[in-house]
Design a protein around this motif. Structure first.
Motif: not given
Length: 101
Positions: A19-20, A22-23, A76-77, A79-81, A83-84
């Motif tokens: 997942y990481t 991919d981000k 996952t949340e 990592v998403s933040k 990466v943003d």
């Protein structure tokens, strides 16, 4: 592109690493000058149910390293933040890079 994963108080997860990756791929594709990412996953005991799963990412790029950290209830949340945040930092860094011809 090199990605190094580090775990503290957490067991490794192939699903989380994929997942990481991919981000982070969007950053590596868009900014060719980013050469490496160090990813840290840390589980911390907190009094809040909405924090404690900390993701930290450090990017190697020209100039000072780029770094971001987030703490949410899932990795996952977080990592998403992170990466943003890093995308924003990369845009700012891109504006300061002077191409040599």
């Amino acid at each position: 592109m090199t990605i190094q994963f580090n775990y503290q108080h957490v067991s490794g997860s192939t699903e989380l690493e994929n997942y990481t990756k991919d981000k982070l791929q969007t950053i590596f594709d868009r900014y060719s000058w980013v050469t490496r990412a160090d990813v840290f996953f840390i589980a911390e005991n907190t009094s809040s149910d909405q924090t404690g799963m900390i993701a930290q990412i450090r990017l190697s790029a020209p100039g000072p390293r780029l770094f971001a950290e987030e703490s949410h209830d899932t990795f996952t949340e977080s990592v998403s933040k992170v990466v943003d945040q890093l995308k924003t930092q990369c845009e700012k860094r891109k504006a300061t890079i002077i191409p040599h011809s």
